[in-house]
Design a protein around this motif. Structure first.
Motif, short mmCIF file in Angstrom:
data_model
loop_
_atom_site.label_atom_id
_atom_site.label_comp_id
_atom_site.label_asym_id
_atom_site.label_seq_id
_atom_site.Cartn_x
_atom_site.Cartn_y
_atom_site.Cartn_z
N VAL A 140 0.83 -1.33 0.05
CA VAL A 140 -0.03 -0.06 0.13
C VAL A 140 0.87 1.41 -0.06
O VAL A 140 1.86 1.19 0.58
N GLU A 141 0.23 2.26 -0.73
CA GLU A 141 1.39 3.38 -0.84
C GLU A 141 0.45 4.78 -1.07
O GLU A 141 -0.88 4.81 -1.03
N GLU A 142 1.17 5.84 -0.79
CA GLU A 142 0.50 7.15 -0.73
C GLU A 142 -0.64 7.46 -1.40
O GLU A 142 -0.45 7.09 -2.68
N GLY A 143 -1.95 8.02 -1.24
CA GLY A 143 -2.96 8.34 -1.99
C GLY A 143 -3.87 7.09 -2.15
O GLY A 143 -4.73 7.57 -2.79
N HIS A 144 -3.44 5.95 -1.74
CA HIS A 144 -4.56 5.04 -1.88
C HIS A 144 -5.12 4.63 -0.56
O HIS A 144 -4.90 5.27 0.84
N THR A 145 -6.40 4.10 -0.71
CA THR A 145 -7.22 3.22 0.41
C THR A 145 -6.87 1.80 0.70
O THR A 145 -6.36 1.09 -0.04
N ILE A 146 -6.61 1.67 2.09
CA ILE A 146 -6.06 0.43 2.47
C ILE A 146 -7.56 -0.60 2.34
O ILE A 146 -8.25 -0.39 2.86
N PRO A 147 -7.12 -1.87 1.35
CA PRO A 147 -8.29 -2.44 1.05
C PRO A 147 -8.58 -3.59 2.13
O PRO A 147 -9.71 -4.19 1.89
N ALA A 148 -7.74 -3.83 3.30
CA ALA A 148 -8.25 -4.92 4.34
C ALA A 148 -7.42 -4.67 5.51
O ALA A 148 -6.48 -3.69 5.53
N ASP A 149 -7.98 -4.94 6.48
CA ASP A 149 -6.87 -4.91 7.94
C ASP A 149 -5.74 -5.65 7.75
O ASP A 149 -5.73 -6.85 7.35
N GLY A 150 -4.69 -5.35 8.49
CA GLY A 150 -3.40 -6.23 8.28
C GLY A 150 -2.39 -5.57 9.25
O GLY A 150 -2.68 -4.48 10.10
N THR A 151 -1.44 -6.39 9.25
CA THR A 151 -0.14 -5.85 10.09
C THR A 151 1.05 -5.53 9.21
O THR A 151 1.37 -6.31 8.58
N VAL A 152 1.60 -4.27 9.65
CA VAL A 152 2.64 -3.97 9.02
C VAL A 152 3.87 -4.63 9.08
O VAL A 152 4.27 -4.98 10.38
N ILE A 153 4.58 -5.08 8.10
CA ILE A 153 5.94 -6.02 8.20
C ILE A 153 7.12 -5.12 7.62
O ILE A 153 8.16 -5.42 7.76
N HIS A 154 6.67 -4.05 6.77
CA HIS A 154 7.75 -3.17 6.36
C HIS A 154 7.18 -1.96 6.07
O HIS A 154 5.93 -1.83 5.55
N SER A 155 8.01 -0.67 6.43
CA SER A 155 7.22 0.51 6.05
C SER A 155 8.33 1.71 5.70
O SER A 155 9.61 1.44 6.21
#
Length: 849
Positions: A140-155
């Motif tokens: 997922v990246e800037e300007g988009h809507t997150i499509p599902a719940d999740g856990t960040v593994i890299h940011s």
């Protein structure tokens, strides 16, 4: 922050998506079986149940039920069965029309389903968001809507606006840290990039669990829908009033309650214009479906009726007017103070400029200019430094004009501090002498005059970890300028010409500088390209002067969200119908505020698409010309359909009413079975034939229709009423001719019916245009015209000459002479309007509808 890794294998991790393999195809299939699809599904009536409930709310169906029951009670079993079958047929037609509209809208929903990126089998893939499964690694990246719940593994400098869930509008930074690594469906990404493992989808997400409230949201009616519904309500009120009068008159003639009620119900059926709401829904839904096939996705039905009224289109420059290719074409080095081309042998200082410009970009670039800088860095430098350094600190794009700063550090603590942004912003933070600044500004002007997009580049040094709060507080050294060329689209000159012909003004609203924008405007032939005004200068003006400037300028440069929003509001306040084209996060407010928000399907962010009411699938502005034409065509055809309904209903109403009130020899010449027969034959014409009519000549040369205009002005309504009255005169004339010839009631009824049917057929042809002759409209391509007219004629012939049908409807098999007289009178009662159209054409009054 980048994910921690050793300097020796970071590049390899970059190339292999940080060693994230994601799910295999078999694992995806298993997860989908176990958890289902990623969609929000709440309990709602099925299509069939919904339609059935609505059918039995229809006044016509209620009248048919009552009338059919009376026939059965009074022993008229045949008529009762016919009306019962009519209920089934009316319901089937309603079901067909509703399913047609629903299918069109369902296709739109599928088309507007956003895409998302996932890592599967070690490769990045783009899929529809509803195909996400639990366990997927989504990017997922800037300007988009997150499509599902999740856990960040890299940011990487990743922040999210969670206001849809929390009500708080500020952004929240997320990373791999425990307790700060959860992201949720529906929230908007404010900055950066992340990879996250999907934990919940669909109804199991946090948004899904509170989604029941979505069922309570009522659809708001559009102005046109309100006007049409008010018109129908007035017709219903008039129908009730006349129904009571007819019931009373019939009762005092026969003193039979059921018989008199039956006669009154006949009139009530003739008055109800139940085709009008059906026609409106069909036209809007089918219009949206036709636009989708053209590459224009309409998210809101009200947009369809607004399209034809657009008076101004506010458009971005990059990617809308231009190709959005962003090729690096020129470099200006501060050291040599010379503009270089990439075709030349690059000196060490020019190479260093490319290097610093690359470090000022995102490590995983998604902006076209940043991708170009990364590619040229890779080509210029044999030894790639990118694996050695990791992101240490970042200042995201900010300020007016904007700039951004990135700080990288290697294992030994050596740092690179690089900044890039609008040349004005970079010059401000570099502390240059007036002479040196003057030379740079000459270079900027020279590059911009060719239509190049220019970025300033600077670097700095800093010891310690207590970084300044603002990036502008670093002591920067000016490195130079990088210039990109984004050529105008090949079709853009024709597009602007088409808009101008249609009476639609163009305004360019861009974040780029004035000189570059003017150069592009000149290349595309925009009038008044030499004048422009910046966002800062606009915002300094008083409201009255602001409105005046916005009206008179075509080019707006160095724009920012507040200025864009204020421009849209000022144009709306001036009575303009504004279409706003945007693709970025910052365009959201202006897109939402505009009458028609237009997002780009390819380069548009999810936030822009969410705020917009219309999406151009291929980022092609020429599709807006087609969309405006479609909007104007739909509106004009809907008018034709409803004018046809009014014109044909008047003779039916008066043919039932006049003989009764005037005490003629056959007071009840038409019964309920005749009325419903006429309705079933005539009904499809308005919603099938007229919906499929092509756009008329000169439609795109007219001025836009004012949004405040009523659907029918008195002139148009008077035209329909007069048409209806003349047809009525023809019907009642045939009635009197039949009586004077001593014909019985069955023969008189048959002649009256023939006049009504022939008038209906000829009216269908005449009302295809209220300007061009019927000889012209016969050449219009509409395959449904011969089908519907042919079916109407066939049914009429069967009713008149097939004995069982003839007897059931109490008709008489006529000799040729009465038939020809009836057809001739039906023809004359309609064709007279061709003289009116002839006068219009003689006046060359092209703009008359």
């Amino acid at each position: 922050m980048w994910q921690n890794s050793t300097s020796s294998n970071l590049l390899k991790k970059l190339e292999n998506n940080f060693n994230i393999k994601g799910l295999t195809e078999n694992q995806v299939i298993e997860a989908r079986k176990k958890y289902g699809q990623n969609s929000l599904d709440f309990r709602k009536d099925s299509g069939f149940i919904y339609v059935v409930k609505n059918i039995f709310k229809e006044p016509m169906v209620i009248l048919l039920l009552v009338t059919s029951s009376i026939y059965f009670i009074t022993g008229n079993i045949g008529d009762g069965i016919f009306l019962a079958l009519a209920i089934v047929l009316v319901s089937a037609i309603s079901f067909y029309q509703d399913s047609r509209s629903r299918n069109a809208l369902d296709k739109l929903k599928v088309y507007t389903q956003p895409n998302c990126k996932v890592i599967r089998d070690g490769a990045v893939k783009e899929i529809k968001s509803h195909n996400l499964v639990v366990g997927d690694c989504m990017m997922v990246e800037e300007g988009h809507t997150i499509p599902a719940d999740g856990t960040v593994i890299h940011s990487n400098d990743f922040s999210v606006n969670e206001s849809i869930l929390t009500g708080e509008s500020f952004s929240v930074y997320k990373n791999q840290t425990e307790g700060n690594n959860t992201i949720f469906m529906g929230t908007m990404i404010a900055s950066g990039l992340a990879i996250a493992t999907v934990t919940h989808i669909g109804n199991d997400t946090k948004l899904g669990k509170i989604g029941k409230s979505l069922e309570e949201v009522a659809d708001e009616q559009t102005p046109l829908e309100l006007q049409i519904n008010n018109f129908v309500k007035k017709m219903v009120v008039a129908g009730v009033f006349i129904f009571i009068i007819v019931w009373v008159i019939n009762y005092f003639k026969s003193y039979n309650v059921l018989e008199s009620l039956l006669r009154a119900l006949t009139l009530a059926m003739s008055i109800l214009p139940e085709e009008i709401p059906v026609a409106f829904t069909t036209f809007m839904a089918m219009g949206a479906w036709r636009l989708m096939k053209m590459g224009v996705v309409v998210k809101q039905m009200k947009t369809v009726e607004t399209l034809g009224s657009a008076t101004i289109i506010c458009t971005d420059k990059t990617g809308t007017i231009t190709e959005n290719k962003m090729s690096l074409v020129r470099l200006y080095s501060a050291k040599s103070q010379k503009i270089s081309s990439l075709d030349e042998d690059l000196t060490s200082d020019v190479k260093e400029l490319i290097r610093i410009a690359m470090w000022a970009s995102e490590p995983i670039p998604f902006d076209p200019m940043e991708k170009e800088l990364h590619d040229h860095y890779k080509n210029v430098f044999g030894d790639d430094e990118r694996p050695i350094y990791k992101m240490y600190h970042e200042y995201p794009l900010g300020g007016q004009p904007p700039m951004m700063t990135h700080i990288f550090q290697d294992a030994s603590g050596h740092r690179i501090i690089a900044a890039k942004g609008a040349p004005e912003a970079i010059l401000e933070v570099c502390g240059l002498s007036d002479n040196f600044r003057g030379e740079i500004e000459k270079a900027i002007h020279s590059l911009a005059a060719n239509g190049y997009r220019i970025l300033g580049v600077a670097q700095s040094t800093y010891e310690g970890d207590k970084f300044p709060k603002k990036q502008q507080n670093f002591h920067f050294k000016f490195m130079g300028l990088v210039a990109f060329y984004d050529p105008p689209k090949l079709n853009i000159i024709k597009v602007l010409k088409d808009f101008n012909t249609a009476g639609i003004k163009i305004k360019i609203i861009t974040g780029d500088n004035a000189v570059t924008t003017k150069a592009i405007a000149k290349q595309i032939g925009l009038s008044d390209f030499e004048r422009s005004i910046s966002g800062d200068d606009l915002m300094k003006l008083a409201d009255s002067e602001f409105k005046s400037k916005v009206s008179h300028y075509q080019i707006f440069t160095r724009m920012f969200p507040d200025a864009k929003l204020k421009i849209v509001d000022a144009l709306k306040a001036s009575g303009e119908v504004v279409a706003m084209v945007g693709d970025g996060v910052n365009d959201g407010p202006a897109l939402k505020t505009a009458h028609i928000g237009i997002a780009m399907g390819n380069k548009g962010t999810e936030i822009a698409k969410d705020a917009a009411s219309l999406i151009l699938v291929d980022d092609d502005l020429s599709k807006m010309v087609d969309a405006v034409a479609m909007g104007r065509k739909i509106y004009a055809n809907l008018k034709k359909a409803i004018q046809y309904i009014i014109s044909i209903h008047i003779p039916i109403i008066l043919t039932v009413f006049m003989p009764l009130v005037l005490g003629w020899i056959y007071p009840n010449i038409l019964s309920p079975v005749h009325i419903i027969l006429l309705e079933l034959i005539m009904g499809p014409t308005c919603s099938i034939v007229y919906e499929n009519e092509p756009i008329e000549k000169f439609t795109m040369q007219k001025k836009p229709r004012p949004l405040t205009s009523v659907f029918f002005n008195w002139k148009e309504l008077t035209t329909s009423v007069i048409q209806g009255i003349v047809i009525t005169f023809g019907v009642l004339s045939v009635y009197q001719i039949a009586v004077s010839e001593g014909y019985n009631e069955a023969t008189t009824r048959t002649m009256v019916f023939i006049v009504l049917m022939s008038a209906n057929v000829f009216l269908t042809f005449v009302n295809r245009s209220f300007y061009y002759s019927v000889l012209t409209t016969l050449k219009y391509k509409n395959n449904l015209v011969p089908l519907v007219i042919g079916t109407t004629v066939l049914i009429t012939v069967l009713l008149l000459f097939v004995a069982p049908l003839n007897q059931f409807f109490q008709f008489e098999i006529l000799k040729p002479n009465p038939i020809l007289i009836s057809i001739a009178i039906g023809f004359i009662s309609v064709i007279w309007y061709e003289l009116v159209k002839y006068v219009k054409r003689k006046r060359k009054d092209v703009l008359i509808d």
